[in-house]
Design a protein around this motif. Structure first.
Motif, PDB file in Angstrom:
ATOM      1  N   VAL A  62       0.840  -1.198   0.000  1.00  0.00           N
ATOM      2  CA  VAL A  62       0.000   0.000   0.000  1.00  0.00           C
ATOM      3  C   VAL A  62       0.876   1.248   0.000  1.00  0.00           C
ATOM      4  N   LEU A  63       0.472   2.215  -0.789  1.00  0.00           N
ATOM      5  CA  LEU A  63       1.082   3.544  -0.770  1.00  0.00           C
ATOM      6  C   LEU A  63      -0.032   4.542  -0.505  1.00  0.00           C
ATOM      7  N   THR A  64       0.271   5.547   0.277  1.00  0.00           N
ATOM      8  CA  THR A  64      -0.719   6.572   0.588  1.00  0.00           C
ATOM      9  C   THR A  64      -0.208   7.922   0.124  1.00  0.00           C
ATOM     10  N   PHE A  65      -1.058   8.595  -0.609  1.00  0.00           N
ATOM     11  CA  PHE A  65      -0.806   9.951  -1.078  1.00  0.00           C
ATOM     12  C   PHE A  65      -1.914  10.826  -0.490  1.00  0.00           C
ATOM     13  N   PRO A  66      -1.758  12.136  -0.564  1.00  0.00           N
ATOM     14  CA  PRO A  66      -2.854  12.985  -0.078  1.00  0.00           C
ATOM     15  C   PRO A  66      -4.163  12.608  -0.793  1.00  0.00           C
ATOM     16  N   ASP A  67      -5.145  12.212  -0.038  1.00  0.00           N
ATOM     17  CA  ASP A  67      -6.477  11.859  -0.547  1.00  0.00           C
ATOM     18  C   ASP A  67      -6.505  10.612  -1.424  1.00  0.00           C
ATOM     19  N   GLU A  68      -5.452   9.808  -1.426  1.00  0.00           N
ATOM     20  CA  GLU A  68      -5.476   8.582  -2.244  1.00  0.00           C
ATOM     21  C   GLU A  68      -4.669   7.459  -1.604  1.00  0.00           C
ATOM     22  N   ILE A  69      -5.274   6.292  -1.624  1.00  0.00           N
ATOM     23  CA  ILE A  69      -4.612   5.074  -1.190  1.00  0.00           C
ATOM     24  C   ILE A  69      -4.516   4.163  -2.394  1.00  0.00           C
ATOM     25  N   VAL A  70      -3.320   3.641  -2.647  1.00  0.00           N
ATOM     26  CA  VAL A  70      -3.106   2.721  -3.762  1.00  0.00           C
ATOM     27  C   VAL A  70      -2.700   1.377  -3.165  1.00  0.00           C
ATOM     28  N   ILE A  71      -3.401   0.329  -3.588  1.00  0.00           N
ATOM     29  CA  ILE A  71      -3.167  -1.015  -3.058  1.00  0.00           C
ATOM     30  C   ILE A  71      -2.820  -1.962  -4.205  1.00  0.00           C
ATOM     31  N   SER A  72      -1.736  -2.705  -4.039  1.00  0.00           N
ATOM     32  CA  SER A  72      -1.379  -3.743  -5.009  1.00  0.00           C
ATOM     33  C   SER A  72      -2.158  -5.007  -4.675  1.00  0.00           C
ATOM     34  N   LEU A  73      -3.061  -5.396  -5.572  1.00  0.00           N
ATOM     35  CA  LEU A  73      -3.814  -6.626  -5.339  1.00  0.00           C
ATOM     36  C   LEU A  73      -2.922  -7.851  -5.439  1.00  0.00           C
ATOM     37  N   ASP A  74      -1.880  -7.792  -6.283  1.00  0.00           N
ATOM     38  CA  ASP A  74      -0.953  -8.922  -6.376  1.00  0.00           C
ATOM     39  C   ASP A  74      -0.262  -9.151  -5.034  1.00  0.00           C
ATOM     40  N   GLN A  75       0.245  -8.090  -4.447  1.00  0.00           N
ATOM     41  CA  GLN A  75       0.926  -8.203  -3.150  1.00  0.00           C
ATOM     42  C   GLN A  75      -0.066  -8.584  -2.059  1.00  0.00           C
ATOM     43  N   ALA A  76      -1.254  -8.014  -2.107  1.00  0.00           N
ATOM     44  CA  ALA A  76      -2.281  -8.345  -1.115  1.00  0.00           C
ATOM     45  C   ALA A  76      -2.634  -9.836  -1.180  1.00  0.00           C
ATOM     46  N   ARG A  77      -2.700 -10.395  -2.390  1.00  0.00           N
ATOM     47  CA  ARG A  77      -2.983 -11.835  -2.526  1.00  0.00           C
ATOM     48  C   ARG A  77      -1.886 -12.670  -1.859  1.00  0.00           C
ATOM     49  N   ARG A  78      -0.639 -12.297  -2.099  1.00  0.00           N
ATOM     50  CA  ARG A  78       0.471 -13.042  -1.478  1.00  0.00           C
ATOM     51  C   ARG A  78       0.403 -12.960   0.045  1.00  0.00           C
ATOM     52  N   GLN A  79       0.153 -11.761   0.553  1.00  0.00           N
ATOM     53  CA  GLN A  79       0.085 -11.580   1.995  1.00  0.00           C
ATOM     54  C   GLN A  79      -1.096 -12.337   2.595  1.00  0.00           C
ATOM     55  N   ALA A  80      -2.227 -12.329   1.908  1.00  0.00           N
ATOM     56  CA  ALA A  80      -3.397 -13.069   2.387  1.00  0.00           C
ATOM     57  C   ALA A  80      -3.087 -14.561   2.458  1.00  0.00           C
ATOM     58  N   ARG A  81      -2.436 -15.055   1.431  1.00  0.00           N
ATOM     59  CA  ARG A  81      -2.061 -16.478   1.415  1.00  0.00           C
ATOM     60  C   ARG A  81      -1.098 -16.789   2.565  1.00  0.00           C
ATOM     61  N   ASP A  82      -0.090 -15.936   2.743  1.00  0.00           N
ATOM     62  CA  ASP A  82       0.886 -16.148   3.811  1.00  0.00           C
ATOM     63  C   ASP A  82       0.241 -16.102   5.196  1.00  0.00           C
ATOM     64  N   GLU A  83      -0.722 -15.215   5.373  1.00  0.00           N
ATOM     65  CA  GLU A  83      -1.387 -15.049   6.672  1.00  0.00           C
ATOM     66  C   GLU A  83      -2.588 -15.976   6.842  1.00  0.00           C
ATOM     67  N   LYS A  84      -2.903 -16.712   5.764  1.00  0.00           N
ATOM     68  CA  LYS A  84      -4.007 -17.687   5.785  1.00  0.00           C
ATOM     69  C   LYS A  84      -5.365 -17.042   6.071  1.00  0.00           C
ATOM     70  N   HIS A  85      -5.593 -15.910   5.429  1.00  0.00           N
ATOM     71  CA  HIS A  85      -6.923 -15.320   5.456  1.00  0.00           C
ATOM     72  C   HIS A  85      -7.301 -14.893   4.039  1.00  0.00           C
ATOM     73  N   SER A  86      -8.487 -14.385   3.870  1.00  0.00           N
ATOM     74  CA  SER A  86      -8.985 -14.056   2.537  1.00  0.00           C
ATOM     75  C   SER A  86      -8.355 -12.773   1.992  1.00  0.00           C
ATOM     76  N   LEU A  87      -8.430 -12.636   0.677  1.00  0.00           N
ATOM     77  CA  LEU A  87      -7.983 -11.391   0.041  1.00  0.00           C
ATOM     78  C   LEU A  87      -8.804 -10.218   0.553  1.00  0.00           C
ATOM     79  N   ALA A  88     -10.107 -10.413   0.731  1.00  0.00           N
ATOM     80  CA  ALA A  88     -10.962  -9.334   1.231  1.00  0.00           C
ATOM     81  C   ALA A  88     -10.500  -8.859   2.609  1.00  0.00           C
ATOM     82  N   THR A  89     -10.107  -9.793   3.468  1.00  0.00           N
ATOM     83  CA  THR A  89      -9.602  -9.408   4.790  1.00  0.00           C
ATOM     84  C   THR A  89      -8.304  -8.626   4.666  1.00  0.00           C
ATOM     85  N   GLU A  90      -7.401  -9.097   3.827  1.00  0.00           N
ATOM     86  CA  GLU A  90      -6.127  -8.392   3.646  1.00  0.00           C
ATOM     87  C   GLU A  90      -6.345  -6.993   3.098  1.00  0.00           C
ATOM     88  N   VAL A  91      -7.257  -6.862   2.150  1.00  0.00           N
ATOM     89  CA  VAL A  91      -7.555  -5.539   1.599  1.00  0.00           C
ATOM     90  C   VAL A  91      -8.088  -4.621   2.690  1.00  0.00           C
TER      91      VAL A  91
END
Length: 128
Positions: A62-91
């Motif tokens: 995730v990167l945060t700019f003034p008034d904007e949050i940008v999230i990498s879904l690819d990275q979020a998927r990897r983190q969700a898998r590693d943490e054993k929870h859903s992509l929706a939870t990681e997001v």
């Protein structure tokens, strides 16, 4: 707070649910942001943004700019898998984290205040 959601779709998490969750996080954090955009991108886009704005030639979640949050879904998927929870939870984790940054907090420079607030916010919005 007005929330706009752009980019790739998140499975099991509608744009309306994303906007509603962001508003709940902001209320739980007792913060104030007028408008917020949340953009979902791939690793290549995130890597380019990270290189341009942080001079780091890697992707990030995730990167945060003034008034904007940008999230990498690819990275979020990897983190969700590693943490054993859903992509929706990681997001949701990443949205909460990004909102706290948008409020001006920075875990890289404070003395644990952002992390403590993030844990309180997670509990309040049911992310434990």
């Amino acid at each position: 707070m007005k929330v706009d959601v752009a980019g790739a779709a998140v499975p099991r998490l509608s744009r309306r649910q994303i906007a509603s969750f962001a508003q709940r996080v902001l209320r739980a954090a007792r913060g104030s942001i007028g408008e917020l955009s949340i953009a979902f991108v791939d690793d290549a886009t995130m890597r380019a943004l990270n290189r341009r704005f942080r001079r780091k030639n890697t992707t990030t979640d995730v990167l945060t700019f003034p008034d904007e949050i940008v999230i990498s879904l690819d990275q979020a998927r990897r983190q969700a898998r590693d943490e054993k929870h859903s992509l929706a939870t990681e997001v949701r984790y990443l949205i909460a984290h990004g909102i706290l940054h948008a409020m001006g907090l920075d875990h890289e420079t404070d003395e644990g205040e952002m992390n403590a607030l993030e844990m309180r916010v997670r509990r309040k919005v049911g992310l434990v």
